[in-house]
Design an enzyme around this catalytic site. Structure first.
Site, PDB file in Angstrom:
ATOM      1  N   PRO A   1       0.784  -1.226   0.000  1.00 54.38           N
ATOM      2  CA  PRO A   1       0.000   0.000   0.000  1.00 54.38           C
ATOM      3  C   PRO A   1       0.821   1.284   0.000  1.00 54.38           C
ATOM      4  CG  PRO A   1      -0.137  -1.110   2.123  1.00 54.38           C
ATOM      5  CD  PRO A   1       0.523  -2.058   1.174  1.00 54.38           C
TER       6      PRO A   1
ATOM      7  N   ASN B   1       8.016  -5.686  -1.436  1.00 52.51           N
ATOM      8  CA  ASN B   1       8.011  -4.580  -0.484  1.00 52.51           C
ATOM      9  C   ASN B   1       6.584  -4.505   0.047  1.00 52.51           C
ATOM     10  OD1 ASN B   1       8.028  -2.310   1.017  1.00 52.51           O
ATOM     11  ND2 ASN B   1       8.971  -0.979  -0.528  1.00 52.51           N
TER      12      ASN B   1
ATOM     13  N   HIS C   1       4.360  -4.818   8.919  1.00 53.05           N
ATOM     14  CA  HIS C   1       4.302  -4.736  10.381  1.00 53.05           C
ATOM     15  C   HIS C   1       2.989  -5.261  10.960  1.00 53.05           C
ATOM     16  CE1 HIS C   1       7.615  -2.199   9.238  1.00 53.05           C
ATOM     17  NE2 HIS C   1       6.804  -1.334   8.652  1.00 53.05           N
TER      18      HIS C   1
ATOM     19  N   ASP D   1       1.901 -15.861   6.096  1.00 58.97           N
ATOM     20  CA  ASP D   1       1.474 -17.240   5.793  1.00 58.97           C
ATOM     21  C   ASP D   1       1.578 -17.540   4.300  1.00 58.97           C
ATOM     22  OD1 ASP D   1       0.961 -17.713   8.443  1.00 58.97           O
ATOM     23  OD2 ASP D   1      -1.228 -17.610   8.280  1.00 58.97           O
TER      24      ASP D   1
ATOM     25  N   LEU E   1      12.607   0.562   0.980  1.00 55.63           N
ATOM     26  CA  LEU E   1      13.386   1.741   0.575  1.00 55.63           C
ATOM     27  C   LEU E   1      14.088   2.348   1.783  1.00 55.63           C
ATOM     28  CD1 LEU E   1      10.268   2.659  -1.246  1.00 55.63           C
ATOM     29  CD2 LEU E   1      12.347   3.012  -2.529  1.00 55.63           C
ATOM     30  N   SER E   2      13.320   2.535   2.864  1.00 55.53           N
ATOM     31  CA  SER E   2      13.879   3.116   4.090  1.00 55.53           C
ATOM     32  C   SER E   2      14.463   2.002   4.957  1.00 55.53           C
ATOM     33  CB  SER E   2      12.777   3.877   4.847  1.00 55.53           C
ATOM     34  OG  SER E   2      11.814   2.961   5.343  1.00 55.53           O
TER      35      SER E   2
ATOM     36  N   ARG F   1      13.484   3.755  12.418  1.00 58.63           N
ATOM     37  CA  ARG F   1      12.332   4.652  12.428  1.00 58.63           C
ATOM     38  C   ARG F   1      11.459   4.414  13.658  1.00 58.63           C
ATOM     39  NH1 ARG F   1       9.655   4.395   6.734  1.00 58.63           N
ATOM     40  NH2 ARG F   1       8.533   6.172   7.642  1.00 58.63           N
TER      41      ARG F   1
ATOM     42  N   ARG G   1       7.592   0.133  13.544  1.00 51.94           N
ATOM     43  CA  ARG G   1       8.127  -0.401  12.282  1.00 51.94           C
ATOM     44  C   ARG G   1       9.235  -1.437  12.528  1.00 51.94           C
ATOM     45  NH1 ARG G   1       5.883   3.010   8.315  1.00 51.94           N
ATOM     46  NH2 ARG G   1       5.544   5.071   9.158  1.00 51.94           N
TER      47      ARG G   1
END
Ligand code: DQA
Length: 146
Positions: free
Chosen positions: A11, A75, A81, A88, A102-103, A108, A112
């Site tokens: 998302p 990703n 999280h 599963d 990416l991060s 953070r 996360r």
């Protein structure tokens, strides 16, 4: 014919380029897809690239990658999280899988730091901006060669 590599995106990644660029950079998802297609082509692979804001669709795409692909990069974005369903699904497919970000989530917010995905994948690459995709793709291609 060689099966394709699936590259799955969760998302809000459709908004890359305009979404918090100080964290996620200026590269768009279309730009990332083009770079991945080029890297894969050089190594003799095709990619199937998807993005969805819907958890169940990502589960379906993981299952499709298991049936029709030779490996997958994911990703999962915020679902990293929260999603036992994605965990599963990854555990139920018999192809190598790489989690990418990416991060660097570990640097953070505390929420996360937990990834339900890491336990279910072959390996994780994070913190290199859009290059995380390219690094993940190289890692997967190396795994497929061995
Ligand atoms: C992300 C990190 C996640 O914590 C976040 O929810 C995202 C993007 C990343 O690529 O850095 O949407 O997966």
């Amino acid at each position: 014919m060689t099966k394709p590599i699936y590259i799955l995106n969760g998302p809000n990644l459709n908004l890359l380029g305009q979404r918090e660029p100080e964290i996620y950079g200026h590269q768009t998802l279309d730009g990332i897809e083009a770079a991945c297609a080029e890297t894969a082509k050089t190594a003799g692979y095709e990619i199937v690239f998807h993005q969805s804001n819907i958890e169940g669709e990502i589960v379906d795409q993981i299952q499709e990658a298991g049936a029709k692909g030779c490996g997958l990069i994911i990703n999962p974005a915020a679902y990293t999280h929260t999603s036992i369903a994605i965990h599963d699904a990854l555990k139920s497919v018999d192809v190598p899988s790489i989690e990418i970000h990416l991060s660097q989530p570990a640097k953070r917010e505390s929420y996360r730091r937990l990834s339900f995905v890491s336990e279910a994948v072959t390996g994780t690459i994070s913190g290199f901006g859009a290059d995380s995709y390219d690094l993940g793709l190289h890692a997967l291609i190396n795994l497929l060669k061995t």
